[in-house]
Design a protein around this motif. Structure first.
Motif, PDB file in Angstrom:
ATOM      1  N   PRO A 187       0.800  -1.224   0.000  1.00 28.16           N
ATOM      2  CA  PRO A 187       0.000   0.000   0.000  1.00 28.16           C
ATOM      3  C   PRO A 187       0.831   1.272   0.000  1.00 28.16           C
ATOM      4  CG  PRO A 187      -0.855  -1.599   1.584  1.00 28.16           C
ATOM      5  CD  PRO A 187       0.468  -2.115   1.114  1.00 28.16           C
TER       6      PRO A 187
ATOM      7  N   GLU B  29       1.763   2.171  -3.521  1.00 28.51           N
ATOM      8  CA  GLU B  29       0.576   2.595  -4.260  1.00 28.51           C
ATOM      9  C   GLU B  29       0.183   4.021  -3.893  1.00 28.51           C
ATOM     10  OE1 GLU B  29      -2.357  -0.290  -3.350  1.00 28.51           O
ATOM     11  OE2 GLU B  29      -1.276  -1.956  -4.281  1.00 28.51           O
TER      12      GLU B  29
ATOM     13  N   ASP C 282       2.745   6.522  -5.491  1.00 27.11           N
ATOM     14  CA  ASP C 282       2.499   6.656  -6.928  1.00 27.11           C
ATOM     15  C   ASP C 282       1.221   7.431  -7.195  1.00 27.11           C
ATOM     16  OD1 ASP C 282       4.791   5.217  -7.418  1.00 27.11           O
ATOM     17  OD2 ASP C 282       3.745   3.304  -7.695  1.00 27.11           O
ATOM     18  N   ALA C 283       0.193   7.193  -6.389  1.00 26.13           N
ATOM     19  CA  ALA C 283      -1.084   7.875  -6.597  1.00 26.13           C
ATOM     20  C   ALA C 283      -0.963   9.373  -6.342  1.00 26.13           C
ATOM     21  CB  ALA C 283      -2.156   7.271  -5.685  1.00 26.13           C
TER      22      ALA C 283
END
Length: 235
Positions: free
Chosen positions: A8, A11, A14-15
């Motif tokens: 997570p 992620e 990157d988000a």
């Protein structure tokens, strides 16, 4: 290039970076290796990434990579001064603070950064931006709120990404200008002995007490810092 974090944390990093770019920000990313989240290495990395135009702000995603958040955050704050970066520093955490009765703290380790941020806001007011805490599940609405805070009017400097609650005004990051985004690629190991020693006495002791009493039917678990012994508590 250090190996990207898995799970997570990767992620979320990157988000955030993708959303900033999609909203028109010119992002200059500084990637920090696992064992390099110390003052000297961060200073060198910031100096090497310097360019034109000058940055309007620094967005730290170090906490999303896991590891020893307080030491890395303190080292980054000091490194910005050493590298003569005057842009305000914003720190992103996830699950570090609760906002509302139904909310809960998911990562108490990251909550240490919120204490550090309050000190930095008083001692380095001109170079401090604020704190944004993301919920465990980071959706598009949360990311939009994060960008809005960073590009806002400076009315918020302590924000819960899910609810948008905040207090005290600081300088925001201006839309369309460059930002640096240090991101941990593996959990950094503690680098600064003085910080580790203090945390070992205060934080580790608290964690052990919590683990030893978690199965007891306690109505409250209350801790007092040494500051409470010297600060006035009444009229």
């Amino acid at each position: 290039m250090p190996e990207a974090p898995s799970g997570p944390g990767a992620e979320a990093v990157d988000a955030v970076l993708r959303t900033l770019a999609e909203r028109g920000a010119q992002v200059r990313t500084v990637t920090v290796a696992a064992a390099a989240a110390d003052r000297a290495t961060l200073t060198a990395a910031l100096e090497a990434a310097a360019g034109e135009p000058a940055e309007s702000g620094v967005l730290s995603l170090l906490a999303l990579g896991g590891g020893e958040h307080f030491g890395a955050g303190l080292a980054l704050s000091q490194a910005l001064g050493d590298a003569e970066v005057a842009a305000p520093l914003w720190c992103v955490t996830r699950g570090a603070v609760a906002c509302g009765r139904s909310d809960r703290v998911e990562d108490p380790e990251q909550a240490l950064l919120w204490g550090l941020g309050r000190v930095a806001s008083m001692e380095q007011g001109g170079r401090w931006g604020g704190l944004v805490d993301l919920p465990p599940q980071t959706d598009a609405r949360t990311l939009d709120r994060l960008v809005a805070v960073l590009a806002g009017d400076g009315s918020e400097d302590q924000v819960h990404g899910r609810y948008g609650r905040a207090r005290r005004a600081r300088r925001p990051l201006a839309r369309g200008e460059r930002r640096r985004a240090p991101a941990a690629r593996r959990p950094p190991r503690p680098r600064r002995p003085r910080v580790s020693a203090v945390l070992r006495v205060k934080v580790d002791a608290t964690r052990h007490l919590h683990e030893l009493t978690r199965d007891l039917d306690l109505s409250a678990f209350v801790l007092f810092s040494s500051f409470a012994a010297t600060a006035p508590t009444g009229p």
